[in-house]
Design a protein around this motif. Structure first.
Motif, PDB file in Angstrom:
ATOM      1  N   ARG A 135       5.655   1.645  -9.568  1.00  0.00           N
ATOM      2  CA  ARG A 135       6.622   2.378 -10.395  1.00  0.00           C
ATOM      3  C   ARG A 135       6.138   3.807 -10.543  1.00  0.00           C
ATOM      4  O   ARG A 135       4.979   4.042 -10.917  1.00  0.00           O
ATOM      5  CB  ARG A 135       6.727   1.706 -11.775  1.00  0.00           C
ATOM      6  N   TYR A 192       1.581   2.611   1.774  1.00  0.00           N
ATOM      7  CA  TYR A 192       0.567   2.063   0.854  1.00  0.00           C
ATOM      8  C   TYR A 192       0.745   0.550   0.708  1.00  0.00           C
ATOM      9  O   TYR A 192      -0.226  -0.209   0.694  1.00  0.00           O
ATOM     10  CB  TYR A 192       0.720   2.673  -0.551  1.00  0.00           C
ATOM     11  N   ARG A 211      -7.874   4.571  -3.784  1.00  0.00           N
ATOM     12  CA  ARG A 211      -6.543   4.893  -3.283  1.00  0.00           C
ATOM     13  C   ARG A 211      -5.978   3.652  -2.566  1.00  0.00           C
ATOM     14  O   ARG A 211      -6.701   2.964  -1.843  1.00  0.00           O
ATOM     15  CB  ARG A 211      -6.587   6.100  -2.338  1.00  0.00           C
ATOM     16  N   ALA A 212      -4.691   3.402  -2.766  1.00  0.00           N
ATOM     17  CA  ALA A 212      -4.070   2.200  -2.199  1.00  0.00           C
ATOM     18  C   ALA A 212      -4.205   2.178  -0.675  1.00  0.00           C
ATOM     19  O   ALA A 212      -4.382   1.113  -0.068  1.00  0.00           O
ATOM     20  CB  ALA A 212      -2.604   2.138  -2.612  1.00  0.00           C
ATOM     21  N   ALA A 250       1.211  -0.200 -16.082  1.00  0.00           N
ATOM     22  CA  ALA A 250       2.640  -0.525 -15.984  1.00  0.00           C
ATOM     23  C   ALA A 250       3.124  -0.432 -14.537  1.00  0.00           C
ATOM     24  O   ALA A 250       2.840   0.551 -13.869  1.00  0.00           O
ATOM     25  CB  ALA A 250       3.456   0.440 -16.853  1.00  0.00           C
ATOM     26  N   ASN A 270      -4.188  -1.347  -9.742  1.00  0.00           N
ATOM     27  CA  ASN A 270      -4.847  -0.366  -8.877  1.00  0.00           C
ATOM     28  C   ASN A 270      -4.452   1.053  -9.263  1.00  0.00           C
ATOM     29  O   ASN A 270      -3.275   1.343  -9.464  1.00  0.00           O
ATOM     30  CB  ASN A 270      -4.433  -0.645  -7.417  1.00  0.00           C
ATOM     31  N   ASP A 271      -5.451   1.906  -9.386  1.00  0.00           N
ATOM     32  CA  ASP A 271      -5.167   3.338  -9.529  1.00  0.00           C
ATOM     33  C   ASP A 271      -6.331   4.111  -8.934  1.00  0.00           C
ATOM     34  O   ASP A 271      -7.466   3.625  -8.910  1.00  0.00           O
ATOM     35  CB  ASP A 271      -4.954   3.726 -11.007  1.00  0.00           C
TER      36      ASP A 271
HETATM   37  C1  SAM Z   1       3.243   8.778 -12.705  1.00  0.00           C
HETATM   38  S1  SAM Z   1       1.910   7.667 -12.728  1.00  0.00           S
HETATM   39  C2  SAM Z   1       2.766   6.135 -12.937  1.00  0.00           C
HETATM   40  C3  SAM Z   1       1.895   5.119 -13.607  1.00  0.00           C
HETATM   41  C4  SAM Z   1       2.565   3.767 -13.872  1.00  0.00           C
HETATM   42  N1  SAM Z   1       2.922   3.084 -12.642  1.00  0.00           N
HETATM   43  C5  SAM Z   1       3.770   3.923 -14.770  1.00  0.00           C
HETATM   44  O1  SAM Z   1       4.886   3.719 -14.292  1.00  0.00           O
HETATM   45  O2  SAM Z   1       3.590   4.257 -15.943  1.00  0.00           O
HETATM   46  C6  SAM Z   1       1.389   7.592 -11.026  1.00  0.00           C
HETATM   47  C7  SAM Z   1      -0.001   6.974 -10.860  1.00  0.00           C
HETATM   48  O3  SAM Z   1      -0.210   6.713  -9.488  1.00  0.00           O
HETATM   49  C8  SAM Z   1      -1.575   6.976  -9.184  1.00  0.00           C
HETATM   50  N2  SAM Z   1      -1.624   7.181  -7.730  1.00  0.00           N
HETATM   51  C9  SAM Z   1      -0.993   8.132  -6.998  1.00  0.00           C
HETATM   52  N3  SAM Z   1      -1.228   7.961  -5.681  1.00  0.00           N
HETATM   53  C10 SAM Z   1      -2.035   6.859  -5.572  1.00  0.00           C
HETATM   54  C11 SAM Z   1      -2.626   6.172  -4.467  1.00  0.00           C
HETATM   55  N4  SAM Z   1      -2.440   6.583  -3.224  1.00  0.00           N
HETATM   56  N5  SAM Z   1      -3.375   5.084  -4.731  1.00  0.00           N
HETATM   57  C12 SAM Z   1      -3.582   4.655  -6.001  1.00  0.00           C
HETATM   58  N6  SAM Z   1      -3.050   5.274  -7.081  1.00  0.00           N
HETATM   59  C13 SAM Z   1      -2.278   6.357  -6.876  1.00  0.00           C
HETATM   60  C14 SAM Z   1      -1.918   8.186 -10.044  1.00  0.00           C
HETATM   61  O4  SAM Z   1      -3.297   8.304 -10.276  1.00  0.00           O
HETATM   62  C15 SAM Z   1      -1.122   7.897 -11.313  1.00  0.00           C
HETATM   63  O5  SAM Z   1      -1.898   7.212 -12.270  1.00  0.00           O
END
Ligand code: SAM
Length: 238
Positions: A148, A159, A128-129, A83, A100-101
């Protein structure tokens, strides 16, 4: 599900029969997997429709209004279970989406969901982004970046902006009150080659959930010393 029908109509989504089936299948996959490991705090289906589906679809009008490209390429950073990126892709098949995650389990779930839904034009990248932003295959390759609930705007800009093509747009989904975050990010936006062009505040349909979308356009190339490494970004945000 009647609420989902109303949401699809509200956002003027085409091909609603197919889209509805895909959304329902995807929601069930998420809620089932959520029993095994945490993907979302939301377990109620109607809440899911508003807070995940409608919230993701609120990006559609920005995609239409911020670019005239027929088949834009977008990357959703920190996509979690998918999402907003996968919801947007289902509702707007002409877009190519990278999800991406940095979390392997979440990426594995997104791969499983993509395969189970049988959709093409979706890629999953587990990294990581800020690492992607230094790779030639990803740097300045995207028309849109989505994010988000990932981090504060100043950190997110480091990022997102390196990944954007010049002329592309970063669509940051935030809560209703985001002025302090925007103020704090003004230095990062300028340094990274962007400009804040739009902040839109709205209420999600059939709810009283208030949101903002912040649009940051990329005007100039991002200097080659950005993104910095993770430690520097977190310790000394721009
Ligand atoms: C709170 S979740 C939100 C997930 C989704 N965007 C949503 O709104 O449901 C934050 C996500 O960001 C990922 N994340 C945090 N920093 C990141 C980075 N630097 N690069 C890629 N992913 C990252 C985490 O692993 C986590 O899955």
């Amino acid at each position: 599900m009647e609420l989902l029908d109303r949401v699809l109509e509200y956002y003027n989504v085409k091909n609603t029969l197919v889209v509805k089936q895909l959304f329902l299948k995807y929601m069930n996959l998420v809620l089932e997997k959520n029993k095994l490991f945490n993907l979302t705090a939301i377990e109620d289906e109607e809440e899911f429709v508003i807070k995940h589906i409608a919230d993701s679809l609120s990006l559609l009008k920005f995609l239409e209004e911020e670019s005239s490209i027929q088949n834009p390429v977008a990357i959703d950073i920190g996509s979690g279970f998918g999402a907003p990126g996968l919801f947007v892709k289902i509702a707007m098949p002409s877009i190519n989406v990278w999800l991406n995650d940095s979390n392997k389990k979440k990426c594995n779930f997104m791969i499983e969901a993509k395969e189970s839904l049988g959709i093409s034009g979706v890629n999953i990248v587990c990294e990581r982004a800020e690492v992607l932003g230094r790779k030639e295959d990803f740097r300045e390759k995207f028309d849109f970046v989505f994010a988000r609930a990932v981090d504060k705007l100043n950190v997110l800009c480091e990022y997102a902006l390196p990944l954007l093509k010049i002329g592309g747009a970063f669509l940051a989904q935030k809560g209703y009150v985001c002025e302090d975050e925007i103020d704090l990010a003004s230095n990062a936006i300028e340094l990274l080659g962007g400009r804040l062009t739009r902040v839109e505040k709205f209420v999600l349909p059939f709810s009283d959930e208030k949101r903002s979308v912040i649009v940051i356009k990329k005007l100039r190339q991002t200097p080659s010393n950005f993104p910095r490494n993770t430690k520097q970004i977190v310790k000394k945000p721009l």
